[in-house]
Design an enzyme around this catalytic site. Structure first.
Site, PDB file in Angstrom:
ATOM      1  N   HIS A 122      28.622  53.294  -5.836  1.00 34.72           N
ATOM      2  CA  HIS A 122      28.872  54.447  -4.972  1.00 34.72           C
ATOM      3  C   HIS A 122      29.875  55.341  -5.709  1.00 34.72           C
ATOM      4  CE1 HIS A 122      30.719  56.599  -1.563  1.00 34.72           C
ATOM      5  NE2 HIS A 122      29.663  56.280  -0.845  1.00 34.72           N
ATOM      6  N   ASP A 199      34.187  46.499  -5.004  1.00 32.06           N
ATOM      7  CA  ASP A 199      33.974  47.386  -3.869  1.00 32.06           C
ATOM      8  C   ASP A 199      33.250  46.567  -2.796  1.00 32.06           C
ATOM      9  OD1 ASP A 199      33.106  49.199  -2.023  1.00 32.06           O
ATOM     10  OD2 ASP A 199      32.226  50.596  -3.457  1.00 32.06           O
ATOM     11  N   GLN A 202      30.253  47.342   1.468  1.00 36.75           N
ATOM     12  CA  GLN A 202      28.960  46.983   2.079  1.00 36.75           C
ATOM     13  C   GLN A 202      28.768  45.480   2.235  1.00 36.75           C
ATOM     14  OE1 GLN A 202      26.946  49.031   3.481  1.00 36.75           O
ATOM     15  NE2 GLN A 202      27.498  51.010   2.620  1.00 36.75           N
ATOM     16  N   LYS A 225      32.793  50.581   8.745  1.00 38.98           N
ATOM     17  CA  LYS A 225      31.462  49.999   8.515  1.00 38.98           C
ATOM     18  C   LYS A 225      31.361  48.598   9.126  1.00 38.98           C
ATOM     19  CE  LYS A 225      30.819  52.365   4.068  1.00 38.98           C
ATOM     20  NZ  LYS A 225      29.958  53.499   4.394  1.00 38.98           N
TER      21      LYS A 225
HETATM   22  N1  7TS Z   1      31.566  51.929  -1.435  1.00 38.62           N
HETATM   23  C1  7TS Z   1      30.318  51.738  -0.960  1.00 38.62           C
HETATM   24  C2  7TS Z   1      29.449  50.680  -1.569  1.00 38.62           C
HETATM   25  C3  7TS Z   1      29.874  52.506   0.114  1.00 38.62           C
HETATM   26  O1  7TS Z   1      28.653  52.296   0.600  1.00 38.62           O
HETATM   27  C4  7TS Z   1      30.735  53.488   0.677  1.00 38.62           C
HETATM   28  C5  7TS Z   1      30.290  54.392   1.772  1.00 38.62           C
HETATM   29  C6  7TS Z   1      32.016  53.615   0.142  1.00 38.62           C
HETATM   30  C7  7TS Z   1      32.391  52.840  -0.922  1.00 38.62           C
HETATM   31  C8  7TS Z   1      33.002  54.613   0.676  1.00 38.62           C
HETATM   32  O2  7TS Z   1      33.483  54.216   1.900  1.00 38.62           O
HETATM   33  P1  7TS Z   1      34.475  55.170   2.714  1.00 38.62           P
HETATM   34  O3  7TS Z   1      34.594  54.527   4.032  1.00 38.62           O
HETATM   35  O4  7TS Z   1      35.741  55.249   1.963  1.00 38.62           O
HETATM   36  O5  7TS Z   1      33.766  56.499   2.790  1.00 38.62           O
HETATM   37  N2  7TS Z   1      28.910  54.493   1.892  1.00 38.62           N
HETATM   38  C9  7TS Z   1      28.199  55.359   2.637  1.00 38.62           C
HETATM   39  C10 7TS Z   1      26.803  55.321   2.690  1.00 38.62           C
HETATM   40  O6  7TS Z   1      26.096  54.530   2.082  1.00 38.62           O
HETATM   41  N3  7TS Z   1      26.373  56.287   3.527  1.00 38.62           N
HETATM   42  O7  7TS Z   1      27.438  56.947   4.004  1.00 38.62           O
HETATM   43  C11 7TS Z   1      28.575  56.373   3.464  1.00 38.62           C
END
Ligand code: 7TS
Length: 407
Positions: A122, A199, A202, A225
């Site tokens: 990501h 990371d 997910q 999430k």
């Molecule tokens: N890493 C992964 C693997 C992710 O899927 C996401 C967000 C992040 C980091 C970032 O997370 P945040 O909470 O700091 O934004 N992924 C997604 C997605 O797949 N669709 O919308 C956000």
């Protein structure tokens, strides 16, 4: 507690119609819905306990501090961190990864060092490393990926050398659903004296995570999430590394002594929590962890595996349905429908009340590897059901017929 149908009653947002149809929410990799217990924990905190933490000795201050630190202890147990000081509250996974890149990697990397990455990261676990590379002149090295979206351990091994300082890898891909062998990668990284940054955005919502068993050095989590509120995340780091790491932000609470021209830093974890922290967010995340613990993470994973296998079988019957990623995967399916743009697919699905995400999923390099500009993605959670997957399949079929008819 039975997952699927029975658990849905705890999620008010699921009980609504969208465009005249009962909502089928399949965008859980972007963010999950929140159970009543999380909403109530936030409400109670603001109604009864609201106060700043670590400051006043008055009763509300003590209650707020207990609630905030109690949430930290819940996170510590949930991921099996050894020390309370290894759990740092952040704004999200993105902030956690930036903190490691800026506060740790930027200070240890030099020209000719290497930072090892994967093609499936990501942007949150990619751009921070590009910035470190620009600043330190360390090189970025990408581990080859197979056409099914997995990596061979021997390729990972080849990429991690004496020059490697950092290996940054997602536990679970938000596009392909690939689950990477983190414990094995940790061994390979440590053999070469490198640090492994994982990371976990997910993986943590969907499976049991034990940071000591994985032996990763840093681990990033997104609270929203896993049914927590937005604006709360976690950076886990091994104590010895966090002690070496520079603070990301400076100001109140993160200091020990402040002089006119210099200051010293507070103990872990407070050194990394400058200013008024995300108190309500942490309390909400604590409630989400209680909810997940009540179910049990093994049950969560088993249930989602059942759903994703059912969905894969069902969807592959649709002519022109192209699925990306490996057979063994987490609970999501990224796909395209031949001849139809994914944004059009998701618009037609929305007309049927089915919410999926379309786009590049913050993984543009991976989209180029897959030779697409975008895809659609259905991602599942504990409250989704096989009936909803049937609705998804019917709606994709509708989209296909609609576009074949129109064009
Ligand atoms: N890493 C992964 C693997 C992710 O899927 C996401 C967000 C992040 C980091 C970032 O997370 P945040 O909470 O700091 O934004 N992924 C997604 C997605 O797949 N669709 O919308 C956000």
């Amino acid at each position: 507690m039975n997952l699927g149908k029975e658990i849905r009653k705890f999620f008010p947002a699921l009980d609504q119609e969208v465009n005249g149809h009962p909502l089928v929410y399949l965008d859980n990799a972007a963010t999950t819905q929140k159970p009543v217990s999380v909403l109530e924990a936030l409400d109670k905190y603001y109604r009864m306990d609201n106060s700043n933490v670590h400051r006043g000795v008055h009763t509300l201050g003590t209650r707020a501090t207990d609630a905030y630190e109690g949430a930290r202890e819940k996170v510590r147990k949930f991921i099996n961190a050894k020390h309370f000081g290894e759990v740092i509250f952040t704004r999200g996974a993105t902030t956690a990864l930036n903190m490691v890149a800026q506060g740790y990697a930027r200070n240890i990397c030099q020209e000719n060092d290497e930072i090892v990455l994967t093609y499936m990261e990501h942007h949150a676990n990619l751009i921070p490393w590009q910035q470190v590379s620009k600043y330190t002149k360390a090189q970025l090295v990408y581990i080859p990926m197979q056409s099914d979206g997995t990596m061979k351990l021997e390729d990972i091994k080849k990429c991690i050398t004496d020059r490697t300082k950092i290996v940054a890898m997602t536990h679970c891909s938000n596009v392909l659903g690939t689950m990477n062998p983190i414990a094995e990668v940790a061994k390979l990284a440590h053999e070469k004296g490198a640090v492994l940054v994982v990371d976990g955005a997910q993986s943590t919502p969907h499976m049991s995570v034990d940071v000591q068993a994985l032996d990763c050095d840093f681990f990033a989590i997104a609270g929203h999430k896993m049914m927590g509120p937005t604006g709360i995340g976690i950076l886990y780091g091994k104590k010895s590394l966090l002690e070496q790491m520079e603070p990301f932000e400076f100001g109140g609470d993160m200091i020990e002594y402040v002089h006119l021209y210099d200051s010293t830093w507070n103990d872990l974890p407070y050194k990394f929590e400058a200013g008024t922290p995300i108190i309500a967010g942490a309390v909400g995340l604590g409630a989400a962890i209680d909810f997940l613990n009540e179910i049990g993470m093994n049950q969560v994973q088993d249930y989602e595996q059942r759903l994703v296998k059912y969905a894969m079988e069902k969807l592959k019957e649709i002519q022109g349905f192209v699925m990306y990623g490996p057979k063994e995967r987490s609970g999501l399916i990224t796909f395209n429908l031949e001849g139809v743009h994914p944004h059009d697919v998701s618009t037609v699905l929305d007309m049927d009340g089915v919410a999926v995400r379309a786009g590049h999923h913050c993984a543009q390099p991976l989209m180029r590897m897959l030779d697409v500009t975008a895809t659609a993605r259905a991602s599942f959670y504990i409250y989704n059901t096989e009936e909803e997957i049937d609705r998804l399949a019917d709606s994709i079929q509708n989209a296909k017929e609609y576009f074949n008819h129109v064009f």
